[in-house]
Design a protein around this motif. Structure first.
Motif, PDB file in Angstrom:
ATOM      1  N   GLY A 102       0.797  -1.228   0.000  1.00 54.17           N
ATOM      2  CA  GLY A 102       0.000   0.000   0.000  1.00 54.17           C
ATOM      3  C   GLY A 102       0.827   1.274   0.000  1.00 54.17           C
ATOM      4  N   ALA A 103       2.044   1.214  -0.510  1.00 51.77           N
ATOM      5  CA  ALA A 103       2.909   2.397  -0.547  1.00 51.77           C
ATOM      6  C   ALA A 103       2.371   3.421  -1.535  1.00 51.77           C
ATOM      7  CB  ALA A 103       4.333   2.001  -0.930  1.00 51.77           C
ATOM      8  N   ARG A 104       2.497   4.681  -1.195  1.00 46.57           N
ATOM      9  CA  ARG A 104       2.098   5.766  -2.084  1.00 46.57           C
ATOM     10  C   ARG A 104       3.308   6.532  -2.595  1.00 46.57           C
ATOM     11  NH1 ARG A 104      -1.247   3.824  -4.166  1.00 46.57           N
ATOM     12  NH2 ARG A 104      -1.469   5.706  -5.392  1.00 46.57           N
ATOM     13  N   GLU A 105       4.481   6.217  -2.045  1.00 48.15           N
ATOM     14  CA  GLU A 105       5.730   6.876  -2.453  1.00 48.15           C
ATOM     15  C   GLU A 105       6.840   5.835  -2.591  1.00 48.15           C
ATOM     16  OE1 GLU A 105       7.068   9.880   0.228  1.00 48.15           O
ATOM     17  OE2 GLU A 105       5.077  10.753   0.434  1.00 48.15           O
ATOM     18  N   ILE A 106       7.723   6.092  -3.543  1.00 46.26           N
ATOM     19  CA  ILE A 106       8.946   5.302  -3.708  1.00 46.26           C
ATOM     20  C   ILE A 106      10.093   6.303  -3.771  1.00 46.26           C
ATOM     21  CG2 ILE A 106      10.266   3.781  -5.230  1.00 46.26           C
ATOM     22  CD1 ILE A 106       7.528   2.722  -6.265  1.00 46.26           C
ATOM     23  N   HIS A 107      11.097   6.115  -2.935  1.00 46.08           N
ATOM     24  CA  HIS A 107      12.293   6.962  -2.949  1.00 46.08           C
ATOM     25  C   HIS A 107      13.459   6.095  -3.396  1.00 46.08           C
ATOM     26  CE1 HIS A 107      10.765  10.530  -0.709  1.00 46.08           C
ATOM     27  NE2 HIS A 107       9.840   9.647  -0.370  1.00 46.08           N
ATOM     28  N   LEU A 108      14.294   6.634  -4.283  1.00 39.69           N
ATOM     29  CA  LEU A 108      15.468   5.886  -4.726  1.00 39.69           C
ATOM     30  C   LEU A 108      16.635   6.822  -4.917  1.00 39.69           C
ATOM     31  CD1 LEU A 108      16.023   6.051  -8.156  1.00 39.69           C
ATOM     32  CD2 LEU A 108      13.681   5.245  -7.986  1.00 39.69           C
ATOM     33  N   ASN A 109      17.828   6.271  -4.789  1.00 39.33           N
ATOM     34  CA  ASN A 109      19.044   7.027  -5.055  1.00 39.33           C
ATOM     35  C   ASN A 109      19.422   6.842  -6.511  1.00 39.33           C
ATOM     36  OD1 ASN A 109      19.439   8.085  -2.456  1.00 39.33           O
ATOM     37  ND2 ASN A 109      20.335   6.169  -1.770  1.00 39.33           N
ATOM     38  N   ARG A 110      19.584   7.956  -7.196  1.00 34.68           N
ATOM     39  CA  ARG A 110      19.901   7.936  -8.627  1.00 34.68           C
ATOM     40  C   ARG A 110      21.280   7.347  -8.869  1.00 34.68           C
ATOM     41  NH1 ARG A 110      18.446  12.808 -12.056  1.00 34.68           N
ATOM     42  NH2 ARG A 110      16.827  11.361 -12.639  1.00 34.68           N
ATOM     43  N   ARG A 111      21.337   6.518  -9.895  1.00 33.84           N
ATOM     44  CA  ARG A 111      22.613   6.022 -10.399  1.00 33.84           C
ATOM     45  C   ARG A 111      22.834   6.706 -11.743  1.00 33.84           C
ATOM     46  NH1 ARG A 111      23.328   0.268  -9.224  1.00 33.84           N
ATOM     47  NH2 ARG A 111      25.078   0.476 -10.636  1.00 33.84           N
ATOM     48  N   GLU A 112      24.059   6.800 -12.180  1.00 33.39           N
ATOM     49  CA  GLU A 112      24.368   7.581 -13.378  1.00 33.39           C
ATOM     50  C   GLU A 112      24.540   6.753 -14.647  1.00 33.39           C
ATOM     51  OE1 GLU A 112      23.901  10.725 -13.073  1.00 33.39           O
ATOM     52  OE2 GLU A 112      23.704  10.508 -10.918  1.00 33.39           O
ATOM     53  N   GLU A 113      24.647   5.431 -14.518  1.00 31.22           N
ATOM     54  CA  GLU A 113      24.830   4.610 -15.709  1.00 31.22           C
ATOM     55  C   GLU A 113      23.587   4.686 -16.595  1.00 31.22           C
ATOM     56  OE1 GLU A 113      26.701   2.417 -12.167  1.00 31.22           O
ATOM     57  OE2 GLU A 113      24.915   3.568 -12.544  1.00 31.22           O
ATOM     58  N   PRO A 114      23.762   4.695 -17.923  1.00 28.05           N
ATOM     59  CA  PRO A 114      22.603   4.777 -18.824  1.00 28.05           C
ATOM     60  C   PRO A 114      21.566   3.684 -18.579  1.00 28.05           C
ATOM     61  CG  PRO A 114      24.618   5.158 -20.052  1.00 28.05           C
ATOM     62  CD  PRO A 114      25.026   4.742 -18.655  1.00 28.05           C
ATOM     63  N   CYS A 115      22.018   2.462 -18.288  1.00 27.15           N
ATOM     64  CA  CYS A 115      21.053   1.387 -18.051  1.00 27.15           C
ATOM     65  C   CYS A 115      20.248   1.656 -16.786  1.00 27.15           C
ATOM     66  CB  CYS A 115      21.737   0.031 -17.993  1.00 27.15           C
ATOM     67  SG  CYS A 115      22.919  -0.174 -16.659  1.00 27.15           S
ATOM     68  N   GLU A 116      20.868   2.241 -15.773  1.00 24.59           N
ATOM     69  CA  GLU A 116      20.152   2.553 -14.537  1.00 24.59           C
ATOM     70  C   GLU A 116      19.155   3.686 -14.766  1.00 24.59           C
ATOM     71  OE1 GLU A 116      20.137   0.673 -11.989  1.00 24.59           O
ATOM     72  OE2 GLU A 116      21.809  -0.561 -12.624  1.00 24.59           O
ATOM     73  N   ARG A 117      19.528   4.638 -15.597  1.00 24.14           N
ATOM     74  CA  ARG A 117      18.595   5.718 -15.919  1.00 24.14           C
ATOM     75  C   ARG A 117      17.381   5.165 -16.671  1.00 24.14           C
ATOM     76  NH1 ARG A 117      20.088  11.136 -15.542  1.00 24.14           N
ATOM     77  NH2 ARG A 117      21.600  11.300 -13.872  1.00 24.14           N
ATOM     78  N   ALA A 118      17.596   4.188 -17.532  1.00 22.56           N
ATOM     79  CA  ALA A 118      16.471   3.569 -18.256  1.00 22.56           C
ATOM     80  C   ALA A 118      15.533   2.869 -17.277  1.00 22.56           C
ATOM     81  CB  ALA A 118      16.997   2.585 -19.298  1.00 22.56           C
ATOM     82  N   ARG A 119      16.092   2.187 -16.289  1.00 25.11           N
ATOM     83  CA  ARG A 119      15.261   1.523 -15.277  1.00 25.11           C
ATOM     84  C   ARG A 119      14.477   2.556 -14.462  1.00 25.11           C
ATOM     85  NH1 ARG A 119      19.609  -2.508 -12.609  1.00 25.11           N
ATOM     86  NH2 ARG A 119      18.232  -4.286 -12.701  1.00 25.11           N
ATOM     87  N   GLU A 120      15.126   3.669 -14.152  1.00 27.24           N
ATOM     88  CA  GLU A 120      14.483   4.745 -13.397  1.00 27.24           C
ATOM     89  C   GLU A 120      13.269   5.293 -14.159  1.00 27.24           C
ATOM     90  OE1 GLU A 120      16.014   9.155 -12.661  1.00 27.24           O
ATOM     91  OE2 GLU A 120      17.327   7.657 -11.750  1.00 27.24           O
ATOM     92  N   VAL A 121      13.452   5.524 -15.451  1.00 23.25           N
ATOM     93  CA  VAL A 121      12.354   6.026 -16.284  1.00 23.25           C
ATOM     94  C   VAL A 121      11.220   5.009 -16.334  1.00 23.25           C
ATOM     95  CG1 VAL A 121      11.703   6.619 -18.658  1.00 23.25           C
ATOM     96  CG2 VAL A 121      13.774   7.588 -17.648  1.00 23.25           C
ATOM     97  N   GLN A 122      11.551   3.730 -16.491  1.00 23.59           N
ATOM     98  CA  GLN A 122      10.527   2.694 -16.520  1.00 23.59           C
ATOM     99  C   GLN A 122       9.733   2.682 -15.213  1.00 23.59           C
ATOM    100  OE1 GLN A 122      11.702  -1.442 -16.404  1.00 23.59           O
ATOM    101  NE2 GLN A 122       9.848  -2.096 -17.462  1.00 23.59           N
ATOM    102  N   LEU A 123      10.415   2.782 -14.082  1.00 24.19           N
ATOM    103  CA  LEU A 123       9.736   2.801 -12.793  1.00 24.19           C
ATOM    104  C   LEU A 123       8.827   4.022 -12.683  1.00 24.19           C
ATOM    105  CD1 LEU A 123       9.193   1.707  -9.973  1.00 24.19           C
ATOM    106  CD2 LEU A 123      11.238   2.940  -9.193  1.00 24.19           C
ATOM    107  N   GLN A 124       9.313   5.180 -13.091  1.00 22.14           N
ATOM    108  CA  GLN A 124       8.498   6.390 -13.020  1.00 22.14           C
ATOM    109  C   GLN A 124       7.242   6.267 -13.887  1.00 22.14           C
ATOM    110  OE1 GLN A 124      11.701   9.059 -14.084  1.00 22.14           O
ATOM    111  NE2 GLN A 124      11.816   9.862 -12.006  1.00 22.14           N
ATOM    112  N   GLN A 125       7.381   5.711 -15.068  1.00 27.34           N
ATOM    113  CA  GLN A 125       6.225   5.552 -15.957  1.00 27.34           C
ATOM    114  C   GLN A 125       5.206   4.567 -15.381  1.00 27.34           C
ATOM    115  OE1 GLN A 125       8.263   4.462 -19.570  1.00 27.34           O
ATOM    116  NE2 GLN A 125       8.477   6.578 -20.232  1.00 27.34           N
ATOM    117  N   LEU A 126       5.680   3.429 -14.892  1.00 25.96           N
ATOM    118  CA  LEU A 126       4.772   2.434 -14.319  1.00 25.96           C
ATOM    119  C   LEU A 126       4.097   2.971 -13.059  1.00 25.96           C
ATOM    120  CD1 LEU A 126       6.954  -0.796 -14.691  1.00 25.96           C
ATOM    121  CD2 LEU A 126       4.905  -0.212 -16.001  1.00 25.96           C
ATOM    122  N   ALA A 127       4.855   3.654 -12.208  1.00 25.43           N
ATOM    123  CA  ALA A 127       4.308   4.173 -10.959  1.00 25.43           C
ATOM    124  C   ALA A 127       3.278   5.271 -11.225  1.00 25.43           C
ATOM    125  CB  ALA A 127       5.424   4.696 -10.072  1.00 25.43           C
TER     126      ALA A 127
END
Length: 155
Positions: A102-127
């Motif tokens: 039942g979480a309403r927020e997700i906090h994460l520490n940004r990584r700088e690798e391109p593959c990690e940025r792609a995962r970050e974008v995917q999470l933001q879109q799904l969330a």
């Protein structure tokens, strides 16, 4: 990010949050291999199964879990995702777990690798589809590259 003492995502997730803060470590080695950036020699990143990274990973995870267990009365324990033989991506695993508690927020520490940025974008879109807020914190660099004038000039 395996630090407790100076972990921005963990700090901001717990700050002013009346509910429980549930720390999660996500590791999807197959996904990481698929998204890895080859080096100049054409070989892939050394950070996968059977490497020095893995020799240090288990003790580091145990140490973080122990520290979380002792912090503020021992209310938090580290969760590892994905569980079992899940075919889910890292983003799908995090979102499914957030939904399950039942979480309403997700906090994460940004990584700088391109593959990690792609995962970050995917999470933001799904969330966003589930109306779960994703907040990204800078934990590894003094300044995000996107905020530097030189980066903006070459865009």
């Amino acid at each position: 990010d395996l630090r407790l003492r100076d972990n921005p995502a963990l700090y901001w997730a717990a700050s002013g949050n009346p509910g429980a803060t549930v720390p999660v470590f996500v590791w999807c080695p197959e996904e990481e291999k698929a998204l890895a950036c080859p080096s100049s020699s054409g070989a892939f990143n050394w950070g996968y199964e059977g490497t020095a990274l893995h020799a240090a990973l288990i003790p580091a995870l145990r140490h973080l879990d122990d520290a979380l267990g002792k912090h503020r009365g021992g209310g938090s324990r580290l969760r590892l995702l994905p569980q079992g033989n899940s075919p889910a991506t890292a983003a799908e695993s995090v979102l499914a777990f957030a939904r399950s508690i039942g979480a309403r927020e997700i906090h994460l520490n940004r990584r700088e690798e391109p593959c990690e940025r792609a995962r970050e974008v995917q999470l933001q879109q799904l969330a966003a589809r589930e109306e779960i807020q994703v907040t990204v914190h800078s934990a590894f660099l003094f300044r995000d590259p996107e905020r530097c004038r030189i980066f903006q000039a070459v865009q």
